[in-house]
Every structure is written in C-alpha cells, then in structure tokens.
Design a protein around this motif. Structure first.
Motif, PDB file in Angstrom:
ATOM      1  N   LEU A 418     -20.934  17.355 -75.956  1.00  0.00           N
ATOM      2  CA  LEU A 418     -21.807  16.033 -75.568  1.00  0.00           C
ATOM      3  C   LEU A 418     -21.088  15.454 -74.226  1.00  0.00           C
ATOM      4  O   LEU A 418     -19.820  15.272 -74.285  1.00  0.00           O
ATOM      5  N   ASP A 419     -21.760  14.790 -73.421  1.00  0.00           N
ATOM      6  CA  ASP A 419     -21.101  14.119 -72.308  1.00  0.00           C
ATOM      7  C   ASP A 419     -20.330  12.994 -72.777  1.00  0.00           C
ATOM      8  O   ASP A 419     -20.523  12.120 -73.586  1.00  0.00           O
ATOM      9  N   ASP A 420     -19.142  12.774 -72.010  1.00  0.00           N
ATOM     10  CA  ASP A 420     -17.968  11.778 -72.280  1.00  0.00           C
ATOM     11  C   ASP A 420     -17.139  11.972 -73.465  1.00  0.00           C
ATOM     12  O   ASP A 420     -16.229  11.285 -73.746  1.00  0.00           O
ATOM     13  N   VAL A 421     -17.690  13.230 -74.433  1.00  0.00           N
ATOM     14  CA  VAL A 421     -16.724  13.418 -75.411  1.00  0.00           C
ATOM     15  C   VAL A 421     -15.502  14.440 -75.186  1.00  0.00           C
ATOM     16  O   VAL A 421     -15.853  15.699 -74.769  1.00  0.00           O
ATOM     17  N   ASP A 422     -14.472  13.938 -75.316  1.00  0.00           N
ATOM     18  CA  ASP A 422     -13.178  14.760 -75.193  1.00  0.00           C
ATOM     19  C   ASP A 422     -12.799  15.667 -76.548  1.00  0.00           C
ATOM     20  O   ASP A 422     -12.514  16.789 -76.488  1.00  0.00           O
ATOM     21  N   ALA A 423     -12.862  14.927 -77.675  1.00  0.00           N
ATOM     22  CA  ALA A 423     -12.318  15.358 -78.768  1.00  0.00           C
ATOM     23  C   ALA A 423     -13.192  14.712 -80.010  1.00  0.00           C
ATOM     24  O   ALA A 423     -13.705  13.704 -79.805  1.00  0.00           O
ATOM     25  N   ALA A 424     -13.112  15.309 -81.096  1.00  0.00           N
ATOM     26  CA  ALA A 424     -14.117  14.932 -82.267  1.00  0.00           C
ATOM     27  C   ALA A 424     -13.443  15.373 -83.586  1.00  0.00           C
ATOM     28  O   ALA A 424     -12.940  16.397 -83.494  1.00  0.00           O
ATOM     29  N   PHE A 425     -13.266  14.529 -84.675  1.00  0.00           N
ATOM     30  CA  PHE A 425     -12.658  14.719 -85.795  1.00  0.00           C
ATOM     31  C   PHE A 425     -13.643  14.338 -86.942  1.00  0.00           C
ATOM     32  O   PHE A 425     -13.985  12.992 -87.100  1.00  0.00           O
ATOM     33  N   VAL A 426     -13.984  15.405 -87.765  1.00  0.00           N
ATOM     34  CA  VAL A 426     -15.076  15.116 -88.618  1.00  0.00           C
ATOM     35  C   VAL A 426     -14.659  15.280 -90.161  1.00  0.00           C
ATOM     36  O   VAL A 426     -13.736  16.122 -90.438  1.00  0.00           O
ATOM     37  N   THR A 427     -14.856  14.297 -90.968  1.00  0.00           N
ATOM     38  CA  THR A 427     -14.640  14.477 -92.507  1.00  0.00           C
ATOM     39  C   THR A 427     -15.743  13.952 -93.266  1.00  0.00           C
ATOM     40  O   THR A 427     -16.664  13.157 -92.853  1.00  0.00           O
ATOM     41  N   ASN A 428     -15.693  14.052 -94.484  1.00  0.00           N
ATOM     42  CA  ASN A 428     -16.417  13.284 -95.435  1.00  0.00           C
ATOM     43  C   ASN A 428     -15.984  12.002 -95.798  1.00  0.00           C
ATOM     44  O   ASN A 428     -14.945  11.530 -95.965  1.00  0.00           O
ATOM     45  N   VAL A 429     -17.178  10.834 -96.171  1.00  0.00           N
ATOM     46  CA  VAL A 429     -16.612   9.685 -96.524  1.00  0.00           C
ATOM     47  C   VAL A 429     -17.585   9.512 -97.782  1.00  0.00           C
ATOM     48  O   VAL A 429     -18.693   9.300 -97.675  1.00  0.00           O
ATOM     49  N   LYS A 485      -0.791  18.124 -87.472  1.00  0.00           N
ATOM     50  CA  LYS A 485      -2.092  18.013 -87.870  1.00  0.00           C
ATOM     51  C   LYS A 485      -2.600  16.834 -88.279  1.00  0.00           C
ATOM     52  O   LYS A 485      -2.064  16.022 -88.409  1.00  0.00           O
ATOM     53  N   VAL A 486      -4.081  17.125 -88.082  1.00  0.00           N
ATOM     54  CA  VAL A 486      -4.761  15.546 -88.255  1.00  0.00           C
ATOM     55  C   VAL A 486      -4.567  15.119 -89.992  1.00  0.00           C
ATOM     56  O   VAL A 486      -4.633  15.887 -90.621  1.00  0.00           O
ATOM     57  N   ASP A 487      -4.223  13.805 -90.027  1.00  0.00           N
ATOM     58  CA  ASP A 487      -4.085  13.310 -91.483  1.00  0.00           C
ATOM     59  C   ASP A 487      -5.722  12.872 -91.944  1.00  0.00           C
ATOM     60  O   ASP A 487      -6.199  11.744 -91.519  1.00  0.00           O
ATOM     61  N   VAL A 488      -6.017  13.606 -92.575  1.00  0.00           N
ATOM     62  CA  VAL A 488      -7.539  13.523 -93.208  1.00  0.00           C
ATOM     63  C   VAL A 488      -7.739  12.345 -94.043  1.00  0.00           C
ATOM     64  O   VAL A 488      -8.770  11.476 -93.722  1.00  0.00           O
ATOM     65  N   GLU A 489      -6.777  11.967 -94.770  1.00  0.00           N
ATOM     66  CA  GLU A 489      -6.805  10.781 -95.579  1.00  0.00           C
ATOM     67  C   GLU A 489      -6.917   9.360 -94.723  1.00  0.00           C
ATOM     68  O   GLU A 489      -7.547   8.551 -94.910  1.00  0.00           O
ATOM     69  N   ARG A 490      -5.959   9.382 -93.816  1.00  0.00           N
ATOM     70  CA  ARG A 490      -5.885   8.498 -93.042  1.00  0.00           C
ATOM     71  C   ARG A 490      -7.223   8.383 -91.857  1.00  0.00           C
ATOM     72  O   ARG A 490      -7.670   7.287 -91.343  1.00  0.00           O
ATOM     73  N   LEU A 491      -7.741   9.695 -91.734  1.00  0.00           N
ATOM     74  CA  LEU A 491      -8.707   9.321 -90.910  1.00  0.00           C
ATOM     75  C   LEU A 491     -10.161   8.960 -91.607  1.00  0.00           C
ATOM     76  O   LEU A 491     -10.944   8.083 -91.086  1.00  0.00           O
ATOM     77  N   ARG A 492     -10.085   9.265 -92.772  1.00  0.00           N
ATOM     78  CA  ARG A 492     -11.227   8.589 -93.617  1.00  0.00           C
ATOM     79  C   ARG A 492     -10.973   7.143 -93.714  1.00  0.00           C
ATOM     80  O   ARG A 492     -11.995   6.279 -93.969  1.00  0.00           O
ATOM     81  N   ASP A 493      -9.684   6.549 -93.967  1.00  0.00           N
ATOM     82  CA  ASP A 493      -9.481   5.050 -93.967  1.00  0.00           C
ATOM     83  C   ASP A 493      -9.886   4.461 -92.703  1.00  0.00           C
ATOM     84  O   ASP A 493     -10.385   3.300 -92.869  1.00  0.00           O
ATOM     85  N   LEU A 494      -9.741   5.052 -91.643  1.00  0.00           N
ATOM     86  CA  LEU A 494     -10.229   4.541 -90.368  1.00  0.00           C
ATOM     87  C   LEU A 494     -11.988   4.315 -90.277  1.00  0.00           C
ATOM     88  O   LEU A 494     -12.270   3.477 -89.866  1.00  0.00           O
ATOM     89  N   LEU A 495     -12.463   5.542 -90.947  1.00  0.00           N
ATOM     90  CA  LEU A 495     -13.983   5.321 -91.063  1.00  0.00           C
ATOM     91  C   LEU A 495     -14.470   4.504 -92.087  1.00  0.00           C
ATOM     92  O   LEU A 495     -15.261   3.811 -91.779  1.00  0.00           O
TER      93      LEU A 495
END
Length: 498
Positions: A418-429, A485-495
């Motif tokens: 997608l335009d303007d997207v440099d990086a994306a990190f996806v997980t389940n919430v 490596k991406v910390d998935v648990e903290r990623l979920r906390d952000l979301l």
C-alpha cells in the motif's frame, strides 16, 4: 576451495597476506597475521588441555579478539560454542549444560554483566576449566599444525543456540562442511566477494554475525568491519573511515543511521547497492518488494533462500524471499500431516541438503528430521511456479477468524504494497471469545486507519483485513526482544490500547 576453517585461513594468508581480515574500532588484523596468531594461539590452547572435539564456550563482544580465539579453536577441530553476552547466570548454566561445554572462555565483564558470577558448578559436570581471554597464551607446536591439517569437512565446527522465538533455545550443531557450504552458497546473493568491506552489526554469538559476518568474510577473502557496541555516531564514523562498501544488518538500525547522517556529516560514499536502502542515495534504492528478503535460520546456518541483493526480482516474485540456494532443497508440507502440499499451497517449509544442520543437542535424529531427511522449520510459506519462496509466518502464529485461517506474514506482505506503508506487523487480538486481526503499521506520512482499511480491502480477502490498527511513524516504535525479533505479546498490548 577449502571446506575447513584451517584451509581457508591458510589459503588467504598465501593469496593476500597484507589484506585486512577483521577491523574493530581499537584493532585490526591482516590475513597473514590471522594465520600466524591463530596458529600460535591454537598451540597454546592444546598445551592448556583443550583438545580436538572438546566443546569450548566463548563469551566476548564482537571484535578482533573474538575472531582470533574462535578461529584458533576451530582450526584444530575444537567445537566452538558461541554464547550470548546477554545471558543471565541461570541461562548461561542451562546452555553450558545442554552443550556439555568442557572449557569456558569469558571476559570478566561486559556492559554490567559478570559471567562467572552465579555459575552453578554442581549443575555442570562436564565443565573442566573457566578462563578469561587474558589467560590464553601463545605457543609453538608441530602437533597443533598437524592437528589442524587433520580436520575434515565432516568434523563438527560449532554449536549455535537459536535466539528462540518460543520455548527454550536449541543447541544446533554444524560441521565445517555444512557451515562453509551454506555461507558459500549465499555469497553472490548477498553481494560479498574478495573486494567487499563488510559491516554487519549482529553479534558473533548469533548465526547472523558468525556466519553472515565472520565466516562470510573468511570464505570470500573479504574484510569484516565490526564493533562491540554499535551506536549511531560511532558506527557512521566507522563506515566512513574504513570505507565500508556493504552494510547489512537491521533495517531499523539503518534508519537510525540515516537520521543521524546529516548531523554527523558522514559521506558513506563507498557504500554500494546491496546495502540496506536507507543508507543509499534515493536514486539507488529499490522499489518496495522488488528485492528479495534473504531468508534463513540457525538450522540452515543463515540464509538458504535469496536473490542478488542489488537486483530486482521478476515482477511476479516481488515480496518473496527469492529462490533456494544451491545445496538446499525446499518443499512445502501440510502442517498437520507432513504430506507434501498441493502446488502453490501454503504449508510448512521443510529443508534438506548438505548445508542443513547436522543435529540438535540431546535430540535423536528421528526427533529432528523426517524419515527422508528433511528438517521441518516451523515456518509457513509457498513456492510459486518459478521456485520463488514466499514466507507466511510461523506455524504457531497462524490464527482463525470466523473459522478461516489467517497467516500474519501474508497480511503483512499485502499491507506493505500500500502507498505510504514502509512496514507492517500483524497478529491476532483476542477478546476471549474470538480473534480479530490487528496491525501495527509504519507509515511515511500521517495516515488515518480508515484510509488504510479501505486500501487493504483491495489486496486482501475481507476476513484478513485488520479491524484494529495502530499507526506509527518509525520502526523504533515497534516493540522488539533483545534478539531483534518483534515481541508479539507487547505488539498485542499496543493494539489492545487502541
């Protein structure tokens, strides 16, 4: 070309004895000096009771000193066990026990950690000696020279502990032949040759630094530039003064350096294509997705899949990891049954070949490999008709939304188009009853989640479109573990906070 560490050192000492082999901010060593120094140090180690096939742990920061000791050990057939400078005493004890380490060489202290404090001798029946690098002495020995020449490609080279995305770290062992073969197969894709002056920030205790840095330079006859503690200003100075031609490392580090570059006046004029884009002039950067995402793991001794880092892939392969290197077979299997997956289907990536791990500490061959010799990586992917591998995340990352499977890697790959997207990190919430798709997205300019959601509908099936978004302005905002490596648990906390 030689397939042992000793053979490589001897060859380069003859071909270009005055070329710098390893450079750090405080020291440098040529190939001729490396040959002489490691030969003398190996003789001293033998006199101190370290013998062929003994397992020796090494804890030191990156630098010429680490390289000298590690190469001296490997020359005479000692099994090197690189150990993380980040380990707690408890973690260190566990890894020493897992690898049955007999001798430990560790600096007294590094960045506030004292590695000999808190060791549990009663839990380490194999451990015989603990030394500092300053305790090691050089010697002269015809036995050491004869022993180094007796090392064969099938002899064990090193036991490397994986960084561990989940569960306890594994002690993965490689032979001289498997490790050197893996490195050699990927040199062209990584744009490394004898003229390369390579900077790589990864610690030598990980395969990224050990194989991707030290052994890559040794196999190619290149020059490796390293430092114990990378910091933006000191790194930029090092890149400039040592005329580094190839910068490989973490994208977020490259971005941080790029932000500091103007303030420090660093020219970086020696960097060539194949380096991370953030440090290259705008006109020399690749379009998003056009270059392969080199793909590998400790068990493959680094990348086993790629494409020349300075060359765009065919348009149909954009977003892929490139093609498997010579010497590695890749197949896609059903994650549940292990049966080969249908052509083009997403499944578990399995690898086989002479460059793949020789085994895992304290596990039988039957526990590690399939009956026909493939190693199940735990990674998800698919191969297209031209043999390009597309990564779809980890088997244990996949989750269900309304009964349908969502692969985070697949969604991340689509969002990056997608335009303007440099990086994306996806997980389940999860709300306890059902999963929702969440995405933390790095954008170049302020962007509304609704605009991203609308755009995502054009590249993803409706059930894969994230319903929870967090927009950030830089990779520094992405939570990571000490391994990078991406910390998935903290990623979920952000979301969950959004």
């Amino acid at each position: 070309m030689p397939d042992t560490v000793d053979g490589l050192i001897r060859e380069h000492a003859i071909r270009h004895p005055d070329k710098a082999a390893v450079i750090d901010p405080a020291a440098r060593i040529t190939y001729g000096e490396l040959d002489a120094d490691t030969r003398a140090l190996a003789a001293g180690l033998l006199e101190a009771g370290v013998d062929k096939r003994h397992r020796v742990g090494l804890i030191m920061p990156n630098g010429v000193g680490w390289a000298r000791i590690a190469l001296a050990l490997m020359r005479i057939g000692v099994v090197l066990v690189p150990l993380s400078t980040l380990l707690s005493a408890r973690e260190l004890t566990a890894q020493l026990r897992t690898a049955s380490v007999q001798h430990l060489i560790a600096v007294e202290e590094f960045r506030g950690r004292r590695y000999r404090d808190g060791l549990e001798p009663s839990a380490l029946p194999a451990l015989r000696t603990v030394r500092t690098p300053d305790d090691l002495a050089a010697a002269t020995s015809a036995v050491a020279d004869a022993m180094s020449r007796s090392v064969r490609p099938a002899d064990p080279l090193a036991i490397l502990f994986t960084s561990g995305s989940s569960g306890p770290p594994k002690g993965v062992w490689h032979s001289h032949g498997s490790a050197i073969g893996a490195v050699r197969s990927g040199l062209a894709a990584r744009c490394i040759d004898a003229d390369t002056r390579l900077y790589l920030p990864m610690p030598f205790f990980w395969v990224g630094g050990f194989g991707g840095g030290l052994l890559s330079a040794l196999v190619a006859g290149a020059t490796l530039v390293t430092e114990p503690v990378p910091q933006p200003d000191s790194t930029l100075h090092l890149l400039d003064t040592e005329q580094v031609t190839l910068f490989r490392g973490w994208p977020d580090q490259a971005e941080a350096l790029a932000r500091r570059r103007a303030e420090t006046g660093a020219a970086l004029s020696s960097l060539r294509p194949g380096s991370l884009d953030a440090l290259l002039p705008e006109q020399r950067r690749a379009r998003p997705g056009a270059r392969a995402r080199l793909f590998g793991m400790t068990e493959s001794f680094g990348p086993y899949c790629g494409y020349p880092a300075d060359t765009d892939m065919p348009r149909s392969a954009w977003g892929s990891c490139g093609q498997p290197f010579d010497g590695t077979e890749v197949r896609i299997a059903d994650p549940d049954t292990g049966a080969p997956a249908a052509p083009g289907a997403v499944g578990m990536i399995q690898i086989r070949g002479p460059h793949v791990l020789r085994g895992i500490c304290r596990r039988s061959r039957e526990e590690v490999f399939t009956p026909d010799g493939y190693y199940p990586t735990g990674d998800l992917g698919h191969l297209d008709d031209d043999g390009f591998l597309f990564f779809h995340g980890r088997c244990d990352d996949m989750f269900k939304v309304s009964g349908a499977s969502v692969y985070p890697g697949e969604v991340e790959q689509a969002l990056r188009t997608l335009d303007d997207v440099d990086a994306a990190f996806v997980t389940n919430v999860s709300d306890g009853a059902a999963n929702r798709v969440g995405a933390v997205v790095v954008c170049r300019t302020p962007t509304a989640p609704e605009a991203l959601r609308t755009a995502a509908k054009s590249v993803l099936s409706s059930f894969k479109v994230p319903t929870i978004w967090r927009i950030v302005q830089g990779d520094d905002d992405i939570p990571r573990r000490g391994t990078g490596k991406v910390d998935v648990e903290r990623l979920r906390d952000l979301l969950r906070d959004d």
